[in-house]
Design an enzyme around this catalytic site. Structure first.
Site, PDB file in Angstrom:
ATOM      1  N   LEU A  69       0.895  -1.249  -0.175  1.00  0.00           N
ATOM      2  CA  LEU A  69      -0.042   0.233  -0.055  1.00  0.00           C
ATOM      3  C   LEU A  69       0.926   1.162   0.113  1.00  0.00           C
ATOM      4  CD1 LEU A  69      -2.878   1.137   0.393  1.00  0.00           C
ATOM      5  CD2 LEU A  69      -2.427   1.394   2.723  1.00  0.00           C
ATOM      6  N   HIS A  72       5.979   2.529  11.713  1.00  0.00           N
ATOM      7  CA  HIS A  72       6.607   3.834  11.330  1.00  0.00           C
ATOM      8  C   HIS A  72       5.757   4.830  11.238  1.00  0.00           C
ATOM      9  CE1 HIS A  72       8.445   6.237   7.938  1.00  0.00           C
ATOM     10  NE2 HIS A  72       9.572   5.436   8.491  1.00  0.00           N
TER      11      HIS A  72
END
Length: 341
Positions: free
Chosen positions: A124, A227
């Site tokens: 993605l 992240h």
């Protein structure tokens, strides 16, 4: 208007350009021409006449006005059937001594292949210039509409591996505290290698349980952490029912989310309707709207007007973007988890 569709051979240049923007730690789409070419070839095979055992369904998001490809997402029908699928299972070990009045709970990491055969949400990535107007939600959740339409192509279990924490220089504290001791290479190098050949993982990965209290605090702190750029994607998937169950990536310690396919909100609540094309369509709640074709699958988002339980009014622009006409069958579901039919 944004529409998500299966990737095509002539999307090569756009796919290659997106791969240059992903950055360190984005394992499934890197700035590597050989890897990107392999992705495209695998997707072409998945949408071909014969379905591979491990099919890669690769989709692009296209701006219909400029015809620019601005994002990519994918589904692996099954992982680990040809190359082993590795992650760490986070566990707890209790060590106690009545004589010394000591009771210690110790977190552990054990190598695991528990998710072999699961379907995976992967790859993605949305161009930073287009990260607005809920484009990320469309790009991610359109995959659920495809899975709802073709359940026979997927496993009953679904996973999504989230990119783990790394600093502004691309340095992963988890890798520096653990992986480097066994692989003796930089995180970025190991990440690139793992995307094309996982044999070295089996050869060098520690085989025994790891006590995390022996790792540097910087490595312990990021186990299961996402992240910063991936946090929105994690929240989106958690809103659909996927959950962290204690498995992390072997390189950066990023969390693995999972759920039974039948429990994913957008899959469970989507339903068929007939299309009615009308210039006068209500505003407000956004819906995912997808077609029922395979190679010509299309998905977009828009407000709609529901006419009873089986008819939905869409604008001519939506009909054109989806390449449908009045009377065609569509699949719809509210874009967000708050709304119910």
């Amino acid at each position: 208007m944004m529409v998500v569709r299966p990737i095509q051979a002539d999307d090569w240049d756009a796919l290659r350009e997106l791969s240059r923007k992903t950055g360190t730690g984005f394992t499934s789409l890197q700035d590597d021409e050989q890897q990107v070419r392999g992705k495209l070839d695998a997707a072409m095979a998945a949408f071909g006449e014969e379905t591979p055992e491990e099919a890669l369904y690769l989709f692009v998001m296209e701006d219909t006005e400029s015809q620019q490809v601005v994002g990519i997402s994918a589904i692996e029908s099954a992982v680990g059937l040809q190359d082993p699928w590795y992650n760490y299972r986070v566990g707890t070990l209790v060590q106690a001594s009545r004589e010394l009045n000591v009771y210690n709970r110790i977190s552990t990491l054990s190598i695991s292949n528990d998710h072999t055969g699961f379907s995976e949400l992967c790859t993605l990535f949305l161009d930073p210039d287009f990260r607005h107007s809920k484009n990320g939600s469309l790009l991610s959740k359109s995959r659920f509409m495809f899975m709802a339409e073709f359940p026979q192509r997927f496993n009953d279990g679904l996973i999504a591996e989230m990119r783990g924490y790394s600093d502004e220089n691309g340095v992963s504290p988890f890798w520096e505290g653990l992986g480097r001791h066994f692989f003796s290479i930089d995180f970025a190098h190991a990440d690139r290698r793992s995307s094309t050949n996982k044999v070295f993982i089996a050869e060098l990965m520690p085989k025994h349980t790891i006590y995390t209290n022996l790792l540097p605090e910087s490595a312990q702190e990021v186990i299961g952490q996402t992240h910063d750029n991936t946090t929105p994607a994690r929240k989106l998937l958690e809103g659909e029912g996927l959950r962290y169950t204690g498995y992390v990536d072997i390189f950066d310690g990023g969390p693995l989310l999972e759920a039974p396919v039948k429990d994913v909100r957008a899959i469970r609540e989507s339903r068929y309707v007939k299309a009615h094309v009308d210039d006068q369509v209500g505003s407000g709640e956004l819906y995912l709207i997808s077609t029922t074709g395979f190679n010509d699958f299309r998905c977009c988002m828009s407000p709609v007007t529901l006419e009873g339980n089986h008819i939905v009014s869409i604008t001519p622009a939506i009909a054109e973007a989806l390449n449908v006409k009045a009377g065609d069958t569509l699949r719809i579901v509210p874009l967000s988890a708050q709304r119910r039919f």
